[in-house]
Every structure is written in C-alpha cells, then in structure tokens.
Write a protein that holds these residues in place. Structure first.
Motif, short mmCIF file in Angstrom:
data_model
loop_
_atom_site.label_atom_id
_atom_site.label_comp_id
_atom_site.label_asym_id
_atom_site.label_seq_id
_atom_site.Cartn_x
_atom_site.Cartn_y
_atom_site.Cartn_z
N GLY A 242 -9.55 7.08 0.96
CA GLY A 242 -9.15 5.70 1.22
C GLY A 242 -9.16 4.94 -0.10
O GLY A 242 -10.15 4.98 -0.83
N LEU A 243 -8.03 4.30 -0.42
CA LEU A 243 -7.91 3.57 -1.68
C LEU A 243 -8.15 2.09 -1.44
O LEU A 243 -7.56 1.50 -0.52
N ASP A 244 -8.99 1.46 -2.26
CA ASP A 244 -9.17 0.01 -2.14
C ASP A 244 -7.97 -0.70 -2.79
O ASP A 244 -7.11 -0.06 -3.40
N TRP A 245 -7.94 -2.01 -2.66
CA TRP A 245 -6.78 -2.78 -3.14
C TRP A 245 -6.81 -3.01 -4.66
O TRP A 245 -5.84 -3.48 -5.24
N MET A 246 -7.93 -2.65 -5.31
CA MET A 246 -8.08 -2.97 -6.74
C MET A 246 -7.54 -1.86 -7.63
O MET A 246 -7.27 -2.08 -8.80
N ILE A 247 -7.42 -0.66 -7.09
CA ILE A 247 -7.08 0.50 -7.92
C ILE A 247 -5.63 0.39 -8.45
O ILE A 247 -4.75 -0.11 -7.75
N ASP A 248 -5.43 0.82 -9.67
CA ASP A 248 -4.08 0.86 -10.23
C ASP A 248 -3.28 1.92 -9.46
O ASP A 248 -3.71 3.08 -9.37
N LYS A 249 -2.15 1.51 -8.91
CA LYS A 249 -1.42 2.43 -8.01
C LYS A 249 -0.89 3.66 -8.74
O LYS A 249 -0.92 4.76 -8.21
N LYS A 250 -0.41 3.46 -9.95
CA LYS A 250 0.13 4.60 -10.71
C LYS A 250 -1.01 5.60 -11.00
O LYS A 250 -0.84 6.81 -10.83
N PHE A 251 -2.15 5.06 -11.40
CA PHE A 251 -3.32 5.91 -11.67
C PHE A 251 -3.69 6.70 -10.41
O PHE A 251 -3.95 7.91 -10.45
N ALA A 252 -3.71 6.00 -9.27
CA ALA A 252 -4.12 6.66 -8.01
C ALA A 252 -3.10 7.72 -7.60
O ALA A 252 -3.47 8.79 -7.11
N ARG A 253 -1.83 7.41 -7.81
CA ARG A 253 -0.79 8.40 -7.44
C ARG A 253 -0.95 9.66 -8.30
O ARG A 253 -0.94 10.77 -7.79
N GLU A 254 -1.12 9.45 -9.59
CA GLU A 254 -1.13 10.59 -10.51
C GLU A 254 -2.45 11.37 -10.50
O GLU A 254 -2.46 12.57 -10.76
N ASN A 255 -3.55 10.68 -10.21
CA ASN A 255 -4.85 11.34 -10.36
C ASN A 255 -5.61 11.56 -9.06
O ASN A 255 -6.63 12.24 -9.05
N VAL A 256 -5.15 10.97 -7.97
CA VAL A 256 -5.83 11.14 -6.70
C VAL A 256 -4.87 11.73 -5.66
O VAL A 256 -5.15 12.78 -5.07
N ASP A 279 5.30 -9.32 2.31
CA ASP A 279 6.40 -8.35 2.26
C ASP A 279 6.41 -7.60 0.93
O ASP A 279 6.55 -6.38 0.88
N ARG A 280 6.25 -8.35 -0.14
CA ARG A 280 6.27 -7.74 -1.46
C ARG A 280 5.11 -6.75 -1.64
O ARG A 280 5.26 -5.65 -2.16
N ALA A 281 3.94 -7.17 -1.17
CA ALA A 281 2.75 -6.31 -1.32
C ALA A 281 2.91 -5.02 -0.50
O ALA A 281 2.55 -3.93 -0.96
N VAL A 282 3.48 -5.13 0.72
CA VAL A 282 3.73 -3.94 1.55
C VAL A 282 4.72 -3.02 0.83
O VAL A 282 4.50 -1.80 0.72
N ASP A 283 5.79 -3.60 0.30
CA ASP A 283 6.81 -2.79 -0.38
C ASP A 283 6.22 -2.06 -1.58
O ASP A 283 6.55 -0.91 -1.84
N ASP A 284 5.35 -2.75 -2.31
CA ASP A 284 4.73 -2.12 -3.48
C ASP A 284 3.88 -0.91 -3.08
O ASP A 284 3.91 0.12 -3.74
N VAL A 285 3.10 -1.06 -2.01
CA VAL A 285 2.26 0.05 -1.55
C VAL A 285 3.15 1.22 -1.12
O VAL A 285 2.93 2.38 -1.50
N MET A 286 4.19 0.91 -0.35
CA MET A 286 5.08 1.97 0.14
C MET A 286 5.77 2.68 -1.03
O MET A 286 5.88 3.90 -1.05
N ALA A 287 6.24 1.89 -2.00
CA ALA A 287 6.95 2.48 -3.14
C ALA A 287 6.01 3.38 -3.95
O ALA A 287 6.40 4.43 -4.44
N ALA A 288 4.78 2.96 -4.05
CA ALA A 288 3.84 3.72 -4.88
C ALA A 288 3.46 5.07 -4.26
O ALA A 288 3.26 6.04 -4.98
N PHE A 289 3.32 5.10 -2.95
CA PHE A 289 2.67 6.29 -2.35
C PHE A 289 3.52 7.08 -1.36
O PHE A 289 3.11 8.16 -0.95
#
Ligand code: CP3
Length: 321
Positions: A242-256, A279-289
């Motif tokens: 489970g990822l919290d909201w503070m983590i850098d998304k690129k870091f989490a994608r690449e390393n977790v 809406d923007r925040a949802v789109d960012d999460v979806m795009a990242a993961f």
C-alpha cells in the motif's frame, strides 16, 4: 478505499449510535458485518475491509482501550518495563472470537467476486499507542521508550507480533481473502530503527501466517517509509504494498511496483477537496501505476468530513480512465 466505512457515511453513523461504544460495535458480529458491507452496497467497490480496529489486540492483551468521541483512542499508557513483563503471553481469544464471526458473516454477504480484506496493525504502530496511551503528533513516547528500554520494547513488539499472527490466521480461516498490515507510524523512525521495529516484526508476522497458511495473501502498508520502501518490500515478503500519498510516484513505480503489486495512493485531501483537483489527482495516480499490477486506493484513510459526492466522482473517474 482505505477505511471505507466510517463517519463520512450516514448509514455508519446510524449503526454506530445503535451499538453504543466503538468497541461494542467491533465486537458485535451482526452490526460489524453490516458496517463492513455498507460501502460495498452504496458504491460497488471491488473489495470490502473488515470493520474492526487495530487496537483490539492491546485490548485482548489486557490493556484498557476506549474511544472517546472527537479525541481518538485512549489506552492505559505504559511507562515501565515491568508492565510489559506482566502482559499475558497470548491474546484472549474469547475477546477476539466475535471478530472472526464478523469475517464469516461479511464474507457470506458478499458476491463471490468481491474480495474481503482482514487486517491488523503492525507491532510498531500498535506499540506506539500502547506506550503513549493515545495518538500523538510524532509518537515520541514510544520512540523514547524504545531507546531507553530496548529489551522490554523488543518483548512488547514480540508479544504483539505473536498475537497478530494467530489473529490474522484466524481471520483468513474465517473467510478473509487477504489481510493487510497497517504500519501507520512507520515513517517517523530513522532507517535503522525502521528496520528493527517495522521491517523485521512484519517479516516475522508474514512468515508466521504462511507457516499455517502457505498461500496467505498479505499486503503491507508502511506509511511514510519513503526511500526505504524497497527494503521493506524485499525483506518482509509481503505480496503487495500500500502506497501512501507522499511517495514520489516515479520512484514507487520503478522501485516498488517493479517488485510487487501496489495499491494507492490518492491523497485523502484531494478526495476531500473534490472538483478539478480531484480529477487531476485521480488521473495522475492512474497514469503513474496502471501499466503495472495496481489497485486504485487512497493513500490513507478517508476523512470523516469527505462529501459522498466526491467519492462518487472519484469512482466514476477511475472506472472511466
Ligand atoms: O473501513 C474501515 O473503517 C475499516 C476498519 C478500520 C478502522 N480502523 C475503523 C475505525 C481500520 C482498518 C482501522 C485501522 C486503524 N485504526 C489504524 C491503521 C490505519 C490508519 O488509518 O492509519 C489506526 C492507526 C487505528 C487507530 C485508530 N482507531 C485511531 C487513530 C482512531 C481515531 C481516528 C479518528 O479519526 O478519530 C480510531 C477510531 C476508528 N477506527 C474509527 C473507525 C471507523 C472512528 C471511530 C468512530 O466511529 O468514532
């Protein structure tokens, strides 16, 4: 959602009032199962989370636990090693057994394609409440205690871990499809302490549960772990993070996410704010993961003041993405 039942839902508030105290609700299988199912009925989520609390474990270890409206949990604080030495070796199963009945009832009330999650608190997070007797901004009392009495603190962590193993095993046997270990206060520890008090005890719980149930599915949520999340992911052997909201998304994608499936990580305050920001925040999460193994979720619990319309907006946006 993480913490999907709760005070933002009028149907929860009605049951809560009927039950009396918060722990009375946790220990009433019929009402707790009802509260577990409420958000599924209303929103059609893919998974339900058992309605209970992480602090039922200290309660079953003989500590006094209460929930004061508007103030959060209150426990008898612990300020000496003797209190820890005198804790019972095992949690009182008579106290916990209604929770297993809640799991069974909730499972039978769900369609087969809806997952039921059980959970416990990680030993570190549970210990912070047991030592301080309440939530504090930085859980300093437990950190000071752990530095001052490392052996007694290690014993406390062990007692909680042992109680949590049997607690999770019984939730899985009663019908939970997966379990989540909430380490809400993981992120306030320096890396060495994080390893000792969060990673190793979580690893112990994972191994202990799998000894009984080899195929057990376990999700870890070490909130605030940041750059040490990959270490936690590799060493604990959890199945998903489970990822919290503070983590850098690129870091989490690449390393977790490259190691294990992830869930998260919408900021609960974006959900509270609603509108274009949501809406923007949802789109960012979806795009990242969404190009890897991923479960859309919040990065921490939903806040009681969250408008229900915002939850509806979030779900529509996720499903349309
Ligand atoms: O959907 C759900 O609500 C699932 C059940 C659930 C609760 N607590 C119910 C609850 C779960 C999974 C938890 C976990 C929990 N409890 C954690 C770890 C996850 C996280 O949110 O960080 C922690 C640290 C606790 C301890 C706890 N319990 C606190 C700090 C509080 C006060 C919260 C507040 O905002 O005042 C609680 C009480 C609690 N647990 C509530 C609920 C729905 C609110 C109580 C009420 O009805 O008055």
């Amino acid at each position: 959602m993480m913490r999907q039942a709760g005070r933002y839902l009028p149907e929860y508030r009605a049951v809560r009032q009927k039950a009396g105290g918060f722990l009375d609700l946790c220990f009433s299988p019929e009402l707790a199962a009802e509260v577990t199912l409420q958000p599924i009925r209303r929103f059609g989520f893919d998974a339900a989370i058992l309605f209970s609390d992480i602090l039922v474990i200290p309660h079953a270890l003989g500590r006094k636990v209460s929930f004061v409206a508007g103030e959060g949990p209150k426990l008898d604080p612990i300020d000496d090693p003797e209190t820890i030495a005198n804790l019972p070796l095992e949690a009182d199963q008579k106290i916990l057994s209604p929770i297993y009945e809640t799991v069974a009832r909730a499972k039978s009330g769900l369609l087969p394609n809806v997952t039921l999650l059980g959970f416990c608190g990680a030993p570190w997070t549970v210990a912070t409440y047991m030592i301080a007797g309440e939530g504090t901004p930085d859980q300093a009392p437990a950190r000071v205690f752990a530095y001052g009495f490392p052996d007694a603190f290690a014993e406390l962590i062990d007692r909680i871990a042992d109680a949590s193993i049997s607690y999770l095993v019984q939730q899985l046997k009663a019908g939970a499809d997966a379990v989540q270990i909430f380490d809400t206060w993981a992120g306030i520890l320096p890396p060495e302490e994080f390893h000792r008090w969060s990673v190793l005890p979580t690893k112990k719980i994972v191994a202990g549960v799998r000894k009984d149930i080899p195929e057990a599915k376990i999700i870890g949520f070490p909130r605030g772990a940041g750059s040490i999340l990959p270490v936690y992911t590799r060493e604990t052997n959890v199945d998903a993070i489970g990822l919290d909201w503070m983590i850098d998304k690129k870091f989490a994608r690449e390393n977790v996410q490259s190691l294990k499936p992830v869930q998260g990580n919408l900021d609960p305050l974006a959900l509270l704010a609603g509108g274009d920001a949501l809406d923007r925040a949802v789109d960012d999460v979806m795009a990242a993961f969404s190009n890897g193994p991923f479960i859309f979720n919040l990065g921490h619990g939903i806040l009681p003041e969250t408008p229900i319309e915002n939850v509806e907006q979030m779900i529509e946006r996720v499903r349309g993405n």
